[in-house]
Design a protein around this motif. Sequence first.
Motif, PDB file in Angstrom:
ATOM      1  N   ILE A  40      43.921  17.565  -1.870  1.00 33.42           N
ATOM      2  CA  ILE A  40      45.352  17.348  -2.067  1.00 33.42           C
ATOM      3  C   ILE A  40      46.140  18.607  -1.728  1.00 33.42           C
ATOM      4  O   ILE A  40      47.201  18.544  -1.084  1.00 33.42           O
ATOM      5  N   ALA A  41      45.629  19.758  -2.150  1.00 37.57           N
ATOM      6  CA  ALA A  41      46.297  21.014  -1.821  1.00 37.57           C
ATOM      7  C   ALA A  41      46.379  21.197  -0.305  1.00 37.57           C
ATOM      8  O   ALA A  41      47.422  21.597   0.229  1.00 37.57           O
ATOM      9  N   ALA A  42      45.294  20.899   0.402  1.00 36.03           N
ATOM     10  CA  ALA A  42      45.276  21.054   1.859  1.00 36.03           C
ATOM     11  C   ALA A  42      46.264  20.106   2.528  1.00 36.03           C
ATOM     12  O   ALA A  42      47.048  20.505   3.396  1.00 36.03           O
ATOM     13  N   LEU A  43      46.243  18.846   2.127  1.00 31.99           N
ATOM     14  CA  LEU A  43      47.142  17.867   2.729  1.00 31.99           C
ATOM     15  C   LEU A  43      48.607  18.219   2.496  1.00 31.99           C
ATOM     16  O   LEU A  43      49.457  17.995   3.360  1.00 31.99           O
ATOM     17  N   SER A  44      48.906  18.769   1.329  1.00 30.13           N
ATOM     18  CA  SER A  44      50.301  19.050   0.994  1.00 30.13           C
ATOM     19  C   SER A  44      50.921  20.109   1.894  1.00 30.13           C
ATOM     20  O   SER A  44      52.144  20.175   2.024  1.00 30.13           O
ATOM     21  N   ALA A  45      50.099  20.936   2.531  1.00 28.62           N
ATOM     22  CA  ALA A  45      50.619  22.026   3.358  1.00 28.62           C
ATOM     23  C   ALA A  45      50.220  21.915   4.819  1.00 28.62           C
ATOM     24  O   ALA A  45      50.495  22.827   5.600  1.00 28.62           O
TER      25      ALA A  45
END
Length: 286
Positions: A121-126
Amino acid sequence: MSEGCEGALYVVATPIGNLEDLSPRAARLLGEVSWVAAEDTRHSARLLRHLGIDKPLVSLHEHNEASRVTALRDALASGQDVALISDAGTPLISDPGFVVVRELRASGHRVIPVPGACALIAALSAAGLATDRFLFEGFLPAKGGARRQRLTAALEREETLVYYESPHRIQATLQDISALFGSRRVVLARELTKTFETFLDADAETLLAHMREDPNQARGEFVIMVAGAEPRDDETQALVEGEAWLAAMLAEGVGVKAAATVVASRLGGRKKYWYQCAQTLKESDA
């Protein structure tokens, strides 16, 4: 904490790098539970020491998960609260815990999520890739043939594709992605929330070349995100398919009107349109 006589299993997300990402609720619960089930007790002991928490730690990993169910069930039945944590991030997301959660829920015990950090989720958000729909595949197979088979199965998927990968296989995986996906956009997230957090954005071949030029870019844990396939033009596909059906039926001697009726019933659209297509095909073959 738990209401009534029975305890609860708290599925607690822990930081993926930056310890400041641990929520106050998670820290409080880790200090209140009776004991902690951890993927690696040595790793988790360092986190608890950092928080000033002294709790019994019991290992729970992929090799002993099934055998821990009875002990956890008994603990909850006796009124004890237990926290389940993994080495980093949210438990069960490419980490152990599924068997325990499934069995405890089936037994009627409460399982309570305590959300927090999650690498995908952290990767997708940025990443700047579409996030309305995505397909998370976890870690790809270690062997090349199985890995390429898994990647091939997702070639036509329109969602953003998300994979985890280790530093030992990142270059081999990028080679396979390059061979299969060509110039498709790839975003590589490395060492999320840590000192050397990096996002690389290009096609897989370019990313691989960059990694070979700078070996430091091959270190750490990776989230690989691949742009989904371009949406198929369903209307164009239906036209091509319909014309093929018409041509086949006309060649078998089916009449123009009957052929148009069959295609309209199967693919939709106005029968008049398909009749005109069939008539044009018949005249072109005359």
